[in-house]
Design an enzyme around this catalytic site. Structure first.
Site, PDB file in Angstrom:
ATOM      1  N   HIS A  39     -11.757  -6.483  -0.665  1.00  0.00           N
ATOM      2  CA  HIS A  39     -11.177  -5.326   0.023  1.00  0.00           C
ATOM      3  C   HIS A  39     -12.256  -4.699   0.913  1.00  0.00           C
ATOM      4  O   HIS A  39     -13.346  -4.408   0.456  1.00  0.00           O
ATOM      5  CB  HIS A  39     -10.704  -4.295  -1.007  1.00  0.00           C
ATOM      6  CG  HIS A  39      -9.479  -3.554  -0.575  1.00  0.00           C
ATOM      7  ND1 HIS A  39      -8.489  -3.171  -1.433  1.00  0.00           N
ATOM      8  CD2 HIS A  39      -9.069  -3.139   0.645  1.00  0.00           C
ATOM      9  CE1 HIS A  39      -7.536  -2.549  -0.775  1.00  0.00           C
ATOM     10  NE2 HIS A  39      -7.864  -2.515   0.490  1.00  0.00           N
ATOM     11  N   LEU A  94       3.083  -2.517  12.165  1.00  0.00           N
ATOM     12  CA  LEU A  94       3.914  -1.526  12.870  1.00  0.00           C
ATOM     13  C   LEU A  94       3.044  -0.353  13.330  1.00  0.00           C
ATOM     14  O   LEU A  94       3.546   0.701  13.697  1.00  0.00           O
ATOM     15  CB  LEU A  94       5.036  -1.013  11.951  1.00  0.00           C
ATOM     16  CG  LEU A  94       5.894  -2.075  11.262  1.00  0.00           C
ATOM     17  CD1 LEU A  94       6.921  -1.423  10.336  1.00  0.00           C
ATOM     18  CD2 LEU A  94       6.595  -2.965  12.286  1.00  0.00           C
ATOM     19  N   ASP A 144       1.616  -8.765  -0.876  1.00  0.00           N
ATOM     20  CA  ASP A 144       0.223  -8.346  -0.686  1.00  0.00           C
ATOM     21  C   ASP A 144      -0.023  -7.027  -1.417  1.00  0.00           C
ATOM     22  O   ASP A 144       0.558  -5.998  -1.079  1.00  0.00           O
ATOM     23  CB  ASP A 144      -0.060  -8.159   0.809  1.00  0.00           C
ATOM     24  CG  ASP A 144      -1.497  -7.715   1.068  1.00  0.00           C
ATOM     25  OD1 ASP A 144      -2.315  -8.578   1.411  1.00  0.00           O
ATOM     26  OD2 ASP A 144      -1.798  -6.518   0.901  1.00  0.00           O
ATOM     27  N   TYR A 173      -4.596  -0.253  -4.937  1.00  0.00           N
ATOM     28  CA  TYR A 173      -3.293   0.376  -4.688  1.00  0.00           C
ATOM     29  C   TYR A 173      -2.696   0.963  -5.977  1.00  0.00           C
ATOM     30  O   TYR A 173      -1.691   1.653  -5.925  1.00  0.00           O
ATOM     31  CB  TYR A 173      -2.283  -0.629  -4.104  1.00  0.00           C
ATOM     32  CG  TYR A 173      -2.647  -1.243  -2.768  1.00  0.00           C
ATOM     33  CD1 TYR A 173      -3.693  -0.758  -1.995  1.00  0.00           C
ATOM     34  CD2 TYR A 173      -1.911  -2.313  -2.264  1.00  0.00           C
ATOM     35  CE1 TYR A 173      -4.010  -1.342  -0.777  1.00  0.00           C
ATOM     36  CE2 TYR A 173      -2.220  -2.890  -1.045  1.00  0.00           C
ATOM     37  CZ  TYR A 173      -3.279  -2.409  -0.309  1.00  0.00           C
ATOM     38  OH  TYR A 173      -3.579  -2.996   0.892  1.00  0.00           O
ATOM     39  N   TRP A 180       0.845  -1.197   0.000  1.00  0.00           N
ATOM     40  CA  TRP A 180       0.000   0.000   0.000  1.00  0.00           C
ATOM     41  C   TRP A 180       0.882   1.250   0.000  1.00  0.00           C
ATOM     42  O   TRP A 180       1.888   1.303   0.714  1.00  0.00           O
ATOM     43  CB  TRP A 180      -0.911   0.010   1.236  1.00  0.00           C
ATOM     44  CG  TRP A 180      -1.827   1.195   1.289  1.00  0.00           C
ATOM     45  CD1 TRP A 180      -2.626   1.655   0.295  1.00  0.00           C
ATOM     46  CD2 TRP A 180      -2.031   2.065   2.415  1.00  0.00           C
ATOM     47  NE1 TRP A 180      -3.322   2.764   0.723  1.00  0.00           N
ATOM     48  CE2 TRP A 180      -2.979   3.033   2.016  1.00  0.00           C
ATOM     49  CE3 TRP A 180      -1.515   2.120   3.716  1.00  0.00           C
ATOM     50  CZ2 TRP A 180      -3.420   4.044   2.880  1.00  0.00           C
ATOM     51  CZ3 TRP A 180      -1.958   3.120   4.573  1.00  0.00           C
ATOM     52  CH2 TRP A 180      -2.903   4.066   4.157  1.00  0.00           C
ATOM     53  N   LYS A 191       4.784  -2.969   5.135  1.00  0.00           N
ATOM     54  CA  LYS A 191       5.145  -2.318   3.863  1.00  0.00           C
ATOM     55  C   LYS A 191       6.487  -1.626   4.048  1.00  0.00           C
ATOM     56  O   LYS A 191       6.737  -0.966   5.060  1.00  0.00           O
ATOM     57  CB  LYS A 191       4.079  -1.291   3.486  1.00  0.00           C
ATOM     58  CG  LYS A 191       4.424  -0.440   2.271  1.00  0.00           C
ATOM     59  CD  LYS A 191       5.038   0.907   2.645  1.00  0.00           C
ATOM     60  CE  LYS A 191       5.535   1.698   1.460  1.00  0.00           C
ATOM     61  NZ  LYS A 191       6.183   2.972   1.851  1.00  0.00           N
ATOM     62  N   SER A 192       7.351  -1.773   3.078  1.00  0.00           N
ATOM     63  CA  SER A 192       8.527  -0.917   3.012  1.00  0.00           C
ATOM     64  C   SER A 192       9.023  -0.884   1.580  1.00  0.00           C
ATOM     65  O   SER A 192       8.930  -1.876   0.860  1.00  0.00           O
ATOM     66  CB  SER A 192       9.645  -1.406   3.942  1.00  0.00           C
ATOM     67  OG  SER A 192      10.723  -0.488   3.855  1.00  0.00           O
ATOM     68  N   THR A 193       9.533   0.280   1.181  1.00  0.00           N
ATOM     69  CA  THR A 193      10.185   0.360  -0.125  1.00  0.00           C
ATOM     70  C   THR A 193      11.670   0.665   0.073  1.00  0.00           C
ATOM     71  O   THR A 193      12.365   1.006  -0.867  1.00  0.00           O
ATOM     72  CB  THR A 193       9.542   1.459  -0.998  1.00  0.00           C
ATOM     73  OG1 THR A 193       9.354   2.622  -0.204  1.00  0.00           O
ATOM     74  CG2 THR A 193       8.202   1.003  -1.558  1.00  0.00           C
ATOM     75  N   ILE A 252      13.413  -3.502   4.341  1.00  0.00           N
ATOM     76  CA  ILE A 252      12.806  -4.748   3.830  1.00  0.00           C
ATOM     77  C   ILE A 252      13.579  -5.938   4.403  1.00  0.00           C
ATOM     78  O   ILE A 252      13.017  -6.901   4.911  1.00  0.00           O
ATOM     79  CB  ILE A 252      12.834  -4.775   2.287  1.00  0.00           C
ATOM     80  CG1 ILE A 252      11.841  -3.746   1.721  1.00  0.00           C
ATOM     81  CG2 ILE A 252      12.526  -6.176   1.744  1.00  0.00           C
ATOM     82  CD1 ILE A 252      11.937  -3.531   0.216  1.00  0.00           C
TER      83      ILE A 252
HETATM   84  P1  A2P Z   1       9.325   2.817   4.306  1.00  0.00           P
HETATM   85  O1  A2P Z   1       8.598   2.277   3.116  1.00  0.00           O
HETATM   86  O2  A2P Z   1      10.007   4.113   4.004  1.00  0.00           O
HETATM   87  O3  A2P Z   1      10.239   1.805   4.946  1.00  0.00           O
HETATM   88  P2  A2P Z   1       2.086   1.009   6.761  1.00  0.00           P
HETATM   89  O4  A2P Z   1       1.996   2.351   7.432  1.00  0.00           O
HETATM   90  O5  A2P Z   1       1.277   0.889   5.530  1.00  0.00           O
HETATM   91  O6  A2P Z   1       1.898  -0.101   7.736  1.00  0.00           O
HETATM   92  O7  A2P Z   1       3.605   0.889   6.239  1.00  0.00           O
HETATM   93  C1  A2P Z   1       4.670   0.765   7.115  1.00  0.00           C
HETATM   94  C2  A2P Z   1       5.371   2.100   7.315  1.00  0.00           C
HETATM   95  O8  A2P Z   1       6.467   1.893   8.186  1.00  0.00           O
HETATM   96  C3  A2P Z   1       5.950   2.679   6.038  1.00  0.00           C
HETATM   97  O9  A2P Z   1       5.826   4.063   6.109  1.00  0.00           O
HETATM   98  C4  A2P Z   1       7.417   2.252   6.059  1.00  0.00           C
HETATM   99  O10 A2P Z   1       8.215   3.217   5.424  1.00  0.00           O
HETATM  100  C5  A2P Z   1       7.702   2.183   7.544  1.00  0.00           C
HETATM  101  N1  A2P Z   1       8.599   1.076   7.909  1.00  0.00           N
HETATM  102  C6  A2P Z   1       8.632  -0.163   7.384  1.00  0.00           C
HETATM  103  N2  A2P Z   1       9.549  -0.924   7.985  1.00  0.00           N
HETATM  104  C7  A2P Z   1      10.107  -0.138   8.930  1.00  0.00           C
HETATM  105  C8  A2P Z   1      11.127  -0.352   9.890  1.00  0.00           C
HETATM  106  N3  A2P Z   1      11.752  -1.515   9.988  1.00  0.00           N
HETATM  107  N4  A2P Z   1      11.454   0.682  10.714  1.00  0.00           N
HETATM  108  C9  A2P Z   1      10.830   1.885  10.613  1.00  0.00           C
HETATM  109  N5  A2P Z   1       9.857   2.140   9.717  1.00  0.00           N
HETATM  110  C10 A2P Z   1       9.492   1.151   8.887  1.00  0.00           C
END
Ligand code: A2P
Length: 255
Positions: free
Chosen positions: A111, A153, A44, A49, A21, A209-211, A216
């Site tokens: 959804h 998270l 996912d 999206y 997402w 989610k992470s990019t 990741i």
């Molecule tokens: P990023 O993509 O820059 O890593 P969501 O809010 O949809 O649950 O997505 C998770 C959010 O947490 C994204 O903004 C992601 O940003 C961030 N995130 C993912 N993994 C981590 C991590 N290990 N530590 C801190 N922030 C994270």
């Protein structure tokens, strides 16, 4: 601890998935490829999206590396709200399969459904250390329904999105929660790893989610930990319930 759960249709669903997402095209393609090469086996996404083509490109790149096989990957996408009529489901499913560039997907979710279907394979829910949903989990267990924790998270990305739109929302900052940080420091892990591990060790599927390539990888590195008790050999993550009772189980105000 295994790395997947068995669904009530016999299929295995990997406990760790990459959430997509708010990850646009090229970014998501790179993220999906990185995740698959880092060992993730579950992706996912959703029609809504607007990134299924990017997700598909990422999968294609990972398959082309020869390190991953299609049959090892579990791809989830979702029927959009505009397709929620019996006559439209097939059309939207086909659109998603085409955008993803795949022959099939592994799980097609509705959804934002209303209500609860006893025959579901998995129930996507908000479950975090703060909001453990124990009653709902009991019902799911009774009906042999796996649980996917979206936003494991506690959705820091949602907060940023809403604030960009001028909406202020209160979400618990779990990544900076003092108890979570204490556990993380004790085990030389990050707060995100503690939050994810807490869920997967209870057989709850997580889709952070992470990019960001580093995050990741970090989010995927949660299986080589021993759940156990301090002083009993392996350093340890608390068993479910142990060491976590002091967390305040506040309701997150977005559901
Ligand atoms: P990023 O993509 O820059 O890593 P969501 O809010 O949809 O649950 O997505 C998770 C959010 O947490 C994204 O903004 C992601 O940003 C961030 N995130 C993912 N993994 C981590 C991590 N290990 N530590 C801190 N922030 C994270």
């Amino acid at each position: 601890m295994g790395s997947s759960v068995k669904l009530n249709n016999g299929q295995k669903m990997p406990l760790l998935g990459l959430g997509c997402w708010q990850a646009p095209g090229d970014e998501v393609a790179a993220a999906v490829e990185a995740a698959l090469l880092a060992g993730y086996r579950h992706i996912d996404t959703a029609y809504n999206y607007l990134n299924e083509d990017g997700v598909g490109r990422g999968i294609k790149a990972a398959l082309a590396s020869g390190k991953v096989k299609r049959s090892d990957i579990f791809v989830v996408t979702k029927l959009p709200m505009i397709g929620m009529q019996a006559g439209k489901v097939e059309k939207y499913l086909k659109k998603s399969i085409k955008a993803l560039g795949l022959d099939y997907i592994d799980l097609y979710l509705v959804h934002a459904p209303l209500g609860f279907a006893e025959r579901s394979e998995t129930d996507p829910s908000s479950v975090t250390v703060y909001f453990q949903q124990l009653k709902m989990r009991e019902v799911c267990k009774k009906h042999n329904i796996a649980i996917t924790a979206y936003a494991p998270l506690a959705s820091p990305g949602r907060k940023v999105l809403y604030e960009k739109r001028g909406v202020k929302i209160e979400l618990p900052d779990l990544l900076n929660n003092p108890v979570v940080r204490l556990v993380a420091e004790k085990h030389n892990r990050t707060a995100a790893q503690v939050l994810l591990r807490f869920l997967v060790q209870q057989d709850i599927i997580v889709i952070p989610k992470s990019t960001n390539a580093g995050r990741i990888k970090q989010n995927g590195d949660i299986f080589n930990l021993q759940a156990g008790r301090a002083g009993h050999g392996s350093p340890a993550f608390p068993e479910p319930g142990r060491g976590w009772q002091k967390l305040h189980h506040a309701r997150i105000p977005w559901r």
